[in-house]
Scaffold this motif. Structure first.
Motif, PDB file in Angstrom:
ATOM      1  N   VAL A  50      -2.384 -29.080 -29.446  1.00 14.08           N
ATOM      2  CA  VAL A  50      -0.882 -29.747 -28.629  1.00 14.08           C
ATOM      3  C   VAL A  50      -1.077 -30.830 -28.169  1.00 14.08           C
ATOM      4  N   GLU A  51       0.072 -31.985 -28.376  1.00 12.44           N
ATOM      5  CA  GLU A  51      -0.153 -33.450 -27.276  1.00 12.44           C
ATOM      6  C   GLU A  51       1.490 -33.656 -27.190  1.00 12.44           C
ATOM      7  N   ILE A  52       1.794 -34.484 -26.176  1.00 13.80           N
ATOM      8  CA  ILE A  52       2.858 -34.753 -25.927  1.00 13.80           C
ATOM      9  C   ILE A  52       3.434 -36.589 -26.078  1.00 13.80           C
ATOM     10  N   THR A  53       4.395 -36.121 -26.991  1.00 13.57           N
ATOM     11  CA  THR A  53       4.234 -37.551 -27.499  1.00 13.57           C
ATOM     12  C   THR A  53       5.218 -38.762 -26.938  1.00 13.57           C
ATOM     13  N   SER A  68       5.649 -33.243 -35.333  1.00 10.71           N
ATOM     14  CA  SER A  68       6.197 -33.361 -34.480  1.00 10.71           C
ATOM     15  C   SER A  68       7.172 -31.359 -34.773  1.00 10.71           C
ATOM     16  N   TYR A  71       5.217 -28.734 -36.576  1.00 12.26           N
ATOM     17  CA  TYR A  71       5.378 -27.836 -34.590  1.00 12.26           C
ATOM     18  C   TYR A  71       6.462 -26.897 -34.288  1.00 12.26           C
ATOM     19  N   HIS A  72       7.766 -27.865 -33.529  1.00  9.07           N
ATOM     20  CA  HIS A  72       9.022 -27.169 -33.580  1.00  9.07           C
ATOM     21  C   HIS A  72       9.817 -26.809 -33.918  1.00  9.07           C
ATOM     22  N   TYR A 119      11.984 -32.153 -25.388  1.00 10.25           N
ATOM     23  CA  TYR A 119      10.657 -33.062 -24.916  1.00 10.25           C
ATOM     24  C   TYR A 119       9.983 -32.980 -26.483  1.00 10.25           C
ATOM     25  N   LEU A 128       6.505 -31.987 -29.146  1.00 10.48           N
ATOM     26  CA  LEU A 128       5.829 -32.569 -28.684  1.00 10.48           C
ATOM     27  C   LEU A 128       4.907 -32.664 -30.191  1.00 10.48           C
ATOM     28  N   ARG A 129       3.561 -32.542 -30.955  1.00  9.70           N
ATOM     29  CA  ARG A 129       3.509 -32.760 -31.957  1.00  9.70           C
ATOM     30  C   ARG A 129       1.959 -31.964 -31.448  1.00  9.70           C
ATOM     31  N   ASN A 130       0.758 -31.629 -32.759  1.00  8.95           N
ATOM     32  CA  ASN A 130       0.159 -30.644 -32.797  1.00  8.95           C
ATOM     33  C   ASN A 130      -0.766 -31.433 -34.270  1.00  8.95           C
TER      34      ASN A 130
END
Length: 241
Positions: A25-28, A49, A52-53, A131, A133-135
């Motif tokens: 998981v990464e923060i965009t 993203s 993921y959400h 926020y 996020l993407r994965n």
């Protein structure tokens, strides 16, 4: 006698190999404090993203009936107090969507319509912004490989929930499959359209992963529940595995 009973011990042409997946998981770096900003980012953000959400609560086994099933619905309801919009975002029939871009456009249309009718949008309090996020998925083979429906049912009981998630959620939507891996395998190896269709008809968005696993096993072995000799065999298979 149903066809599923006849094929339970038949060998597949191609064995079913169970895989599992891990998510990085990464923060965009993209965040929104109100609905217009949220919509603008939703239009541009990577579709991973969106995936993921919408799905991670199912994967992490944290979804329970009665709760909002995705992060978007939860945020607009709890932080922006847009309860009606949250319910609409939560009620999208994801099972009928087979690609992420279609899912994104569906969510965008719902928000656009809401903003047209309710242009005055609340702002989230500082620290309560959304926020994005993407994965990135990392797919790993497991040791389980099934050649018969009986073995498949036994292996389903042994593999982790993330393996079931991968073969039902991930393969169908993220990779654009119109079915799940289980139905696809049964259909192509045993030509059992009835069993494949029954598994396909299960709605993973309205049950937990273990409930879905148990339902698939009962569909694969419909006449075996009271057959003690079979369950002794089943237990033996589990011990060997």
């Amino acid at each position: 006698m149903e066809k599923s009973d006849n094929i339970s011990s038949m060998n597949a042409v191609v064995p079913f190999k169970f895989y599992t997946s891990s998510l990085l998981v990464e923060i965009t770096g993209r965040r929104a404090s109100d609905l217009p900003a949220f919509l603008a980012i939703l239009r541009e953000v990577d579709v991973s993203s969106v995936f993921y959400h919408v799905h991670h609560t199912f994967r992490e086994y944290s979804f329970a009936p009665g709760q909002y099933s995705n992060d978007f619905a939860r945020w607009v309801s709890e932080e922006l107090e847009e309860i009606g919009l949250g319910e609409k975002l939560s009620s999208v029939n994801i099972k009928e969507v087979t690609d992420l871009e279609t899912l994104r456009q569906t969510l965008i249309r719902i928000i656009e319509k809401h903003l047209a009718e309710h242009p005055d949008s609340r702002k989230a309090l500082p620290g309560r912004e959304f926020y994005f996020l993407r994965n990135t998925g990392i797919v790993i083979p497991t040791k389980y490989e099934s050649r018969t429906i009986e073995e498949f049912a036994a292996d389903l009981k042994l593999v982790g929930m993330r393996s079931i998630y991968y073969h039902f959620f991930d393969a169908r939507l993220r990779l654009g499959h119109k079915t799940n891996d289980f139905s696809n395998w049964i259909r192509s190896n045993f030509n059992d359209e009835a069993l494949a269709g029954k598994i396909e008809a299960l709605d993973p968005y309205f049950m937990t992963l273990d409930q879905m696993r148990d339902k698939i096993i009962s569909l694969c072995l419909p006449k075996r529940k009271t057959d003690n000799s079979f369950w002794k065999h089943f237990e033996k298979v589990l011990k060997i595995k």
